[in-house]
Design an enzyme around this catalytic site. Structure first.
Site, PDB file in Angstrom:
ATOM      1  N   ASP A   8      38.187  38.636  34.499  1.00  0.00           N
ATOM      2  CA  ASP A   8      37.102  39.628  34.460  1.00  0.00           C
ATOM      3  C   ASP A   8      36.070  39.384  33.342  1.00  0.00           C
ATOM      4  O   ASP A   8      36.381  39.535  32.159  1.00  0.00           O
ATOM      5  CB  ASP A   8      37.667  41.041  34.281  1.00  0.00           C
ATOM      6  CG  ASP A   8      38.656  41.434  35.387  1.00  0.00           C
ATOM      7  OD1 ASP A   8      39.298  40.530  35.958  1.00  0.00           O
ATOM      8  OD2 ASP A   8      38.792  42.644  35.649  1.00  0.00           O
ATOM      9  N   ASN A  40      33.127  43.372  35.949  1.00  0.00           N
ATOM     10  CA  ASN A  40      32.638  44.059  34.744  1.00  0.00           C
ATOM     11  C   ASN A  40      31.426  43.340  34.142  1.00  0.00           C
ATOM     12  O   ASN A  40      31.089  43.544  32.970  1.00  0.00           O
ATOM     13  CB  ASN A  40      33.734  44.124  33.670  1.00  0.00           C
ATOM     14  CG  ASN A  40      35.016  44.724  34.181  1.00  0.00           C
ATOM     15  OD1 ASN A  40      35.982  44.013  34.416  1.00  0.00           O
ATOM     16  ND2 ASN A  40      35.035  46.017  34.391  1.00  0.00           N
ATOM     17  N   ASN A  67      37.633  47.289  41.447  1.00  0.00           N
ATOM     18  CA  ASN A  67      37.365  48.722  41.574  1.00  0.00           C
ATOM     19  C   ASN A  67      35.965  49.116  41.110  1.00  0.00           C
ATOM     20  O   ASN A  67      35.479  50.188  41.470  1.00  0.00           O
ATOM     21  CB  ASN A  67      38.424  49.529  40.801  1.00  0.00           C
ATOM     22  CG  ASN A  67      38.622  49.048  39.387  1.00  0.00           C
ATOM     23  OD1 ASN A  67      38.906  47.873  39.172  1.00  0.00           O
ATOM     24  ND2 ASN A  67      38.450  49.925  38.428  1.00  0.00           N
ATOM     25  N   HIS A  68      35.280  48.286  40.311  1.00  0.00           N
ATOM     26  CA  HIS A  68      33.925  48.624  39.858  1.00  0.00           C
ATOM     27  C   HIS A  68      32.830  48.018  40.738  1.00  0.00           C
ATOM     28  O   HIS A  68      31.660  48.013  40.364  1.00  0.00           O
ATOM     29  CB  HIS A  68      33.733  48.175  38.405  1.00  0.00           C
ATOM     30  CG  HIS A  68      34.641  48.885  37.450  1.00  0.00           C
ATOM     31  ND1 HIS A  68      34.646  50.260  37.317  1.00  0.00           N
ATOM     32  CD2 HIS A  68      35.594  48.421  36.601  1.00  0.00           C
ATOM     33  CE1 HIS A  68      35.557  50.607  36.413  1.00  0.00           C
ATOM     34  NE2 HIS A  68      36.151  49.515  35.978  1.00  0.00           N
ATOM     35  N   HIS A 175      42.315  42.731  36.491  1.00  0.00           N
ATOM     36  CA  HIS A 175      42.054  44.168  36.287  1.00  0.00           C
ATOM     37  C   HIS A 175      42.575  44.708  34.968  1.00  0.00           C
ATOM     38  O   HIS A 175      41.915  45.553  34.377  1.00  0.00           O
ATOM     39  CB  HIS A 175      42.614  45.039  37.428  1.00  0.00           C
ATOM     40  CG  HIS A 175      42.462  46.517  37.203  1.00  0.00           C
ATOM     41  ND1 HIS A 175      41.226  47.146  37.211  1.00  0.00           N
ATOM     42  CD2 HIS A 175      43.366  47.484  36.915  1.00  0.00           C
ATOM     43  CE1 HIS A 175      41.404  48.451  36.990  1.00  0.00           C
ATOM     44  NE2 HIS A 175      42.681  48.671  36.784  1.00  0.00           N
ATOM     45  N   HIS A 177      43.002  43.116  32.146  1.00  0.00           N
ATOM     46  CA  HIS A 177      42.218  42.509  31.059  1.00  0.00           C
ATOM     47  C   HIS A 177      43.056  41.917  29.913  1.00  0.00           C
ATOM     48  O   HIS A 177      42.499  41.518  28.906  1.00  0.00           O
ATOM     49  CB  HIS A 177      41.222  43.518  30.463  1.00  0.00           C
ATOM     50  CG  HIS A 177      40.074  43.836  31.373  1.00  0.00           C
ATOM     51  ND1 HIS A 177      38.896  44.391  30.907  1.00  0.00           N
ATOM     52  CD2 HIS A 177      39.906  43.688  32.710  1.00  0.00           C
ATOM     53  CE1 HIS A 177      38.069  44.574  31.916  1.00  0.00           C
ATOM     54  NE2 HIS A 177      38.670  44.150  33.033  1.00  0.00           N
TER      55      HIS A 177
HETATM   56 FE   LIG Z   1      38.051  44.464  35.079  1.00  0.00          FE
HETATM   57 FE   LIG Z   2      39.210  46.478  37.635  1.00  0.00          FE
END
Ligand SMILES: [Fe+2]
Ligand SMILES: [Fe+2]
Length: 260
Positions: A8, A40, A67-68, A175, A177
């Site tokens: 990410d 992200n 999810n973002h 996710h 991180h």
């Molecule tokens: Fe993330």
């Molecule tokens: Fe995520």
């Protein structure tokens, strides 16, 4: 053949970290494909067309999300129009974008699948059966497949690794991180890691300025979150492939940026 998968990318600091390190990593590791999770990439949440274009221009082959994905409206049509940017395949069919693609280099065809976990996540359809359907849809079109399992729960990610062992080249978790210490090739030949980590500021709290994250945790009051710029690192994995849909090795790539 090898695949560099980068965890990410968080904010401008994460993008700059990737761009500054990628030339040396290409030289050292000679990855055939570069796949990054970009969920992200825009100010810490989501992605925009301009940022996605920037990553593709830098030589990224495929961008996966999570999810973002839908944080920025301007990216919705872009997700439909551009083949090599993926939102989780088990989102609802009516949501913008798609969850699989195939890219080719040096006469090798790599399929990429983005999938979201269901535990503590907001994916509209089940991960395990939808990843099976996605795999079926790629049948005969690919030599290797990489699955980005974007999930909160380690149990669900480990489960996905076993579910796909021997059927895909790699299952990489994203996710949370924070890189995990369990990178290995499973008995069936699938490279696996529970979390690749993030490409962003290790001096914060999974990307957020640490004083803001701590204030929120301590006071339990709403706090505006900004992306930390402190101590940026690139977290990734290099997957070396073996025979069709099999991996020979997976190694972590954990590099300080030196660009803050
Ligand atoms: Fe993330
Ligand atoms: Fe995520």
């Amino acid at each position: 053949m090898s695949i560099l998968f980068v965890g990410d990318i968080v904010g401008g600091i994460g993008r700059r970290t990737l761009l500054s390190l990628l030339p040396a990593l290409r030289e050292r590791l000679s990855p055939t494909f570069v796949v990054v999770n970009g969920e992200n990439a825009a100010g810490g949440l989501g992605i925009t067309p301009k940022i996605a274009d920037g990553l593709f221009t830098a030589g990224v082959d495929v961008i996966t999300l999570g999810n973002h994905t839908y944080r920025h409206r301007e990216v919705y049509p872009y997700l439909d129009q551009h083949e090599r940017i993926l939102r989780p395949v088990n989102f609802l069919r009516g949501q913008p974008g798609h969850g699989t693609c195939v890219v080719s280099r040096e006469s090798t065809r790599l399929g990429v699948i983005s999938v979201s976990g269901n535990l503590y996540m907001n994916a509209g359809r089940p991960a395990f059966t939808e990843v099976d359907a996605a795999l079926h849809s790629l049948k005969g079109q690919v030599d290797h497949v990489l699955v980005d399992m974007h999930a909160e729960a380690t149990s669900e990610k480990v489960g996905m690794g076993w579910h796909l062992d021997g059927r895909v080249t790699a299952v990489v978790g994203t996710h949370t991180h924070v890189p995990t210490a369990d990178a290995r090739v499973l008995p069936g030949g699938t490279a696996y890691i529970t979390d690749v980590g993030m490409t962003g500021p290790r001096g914060g709290v999974i990307g957020v300025k640490r004083e803001q994250a701590l204030e929120s945790m301590i006071t339990r009051m709403p706090v505006k979150f900004e992306t930390s710029e402190e101590d940026p690192w690139l977290n990734g994995v290099l997957v070396r492939t073996g025979g069709k849909l099999h991996a020979e090795a997976i190694e972590q790539v954990l590099e300080p940026a030196g660009v803050s």
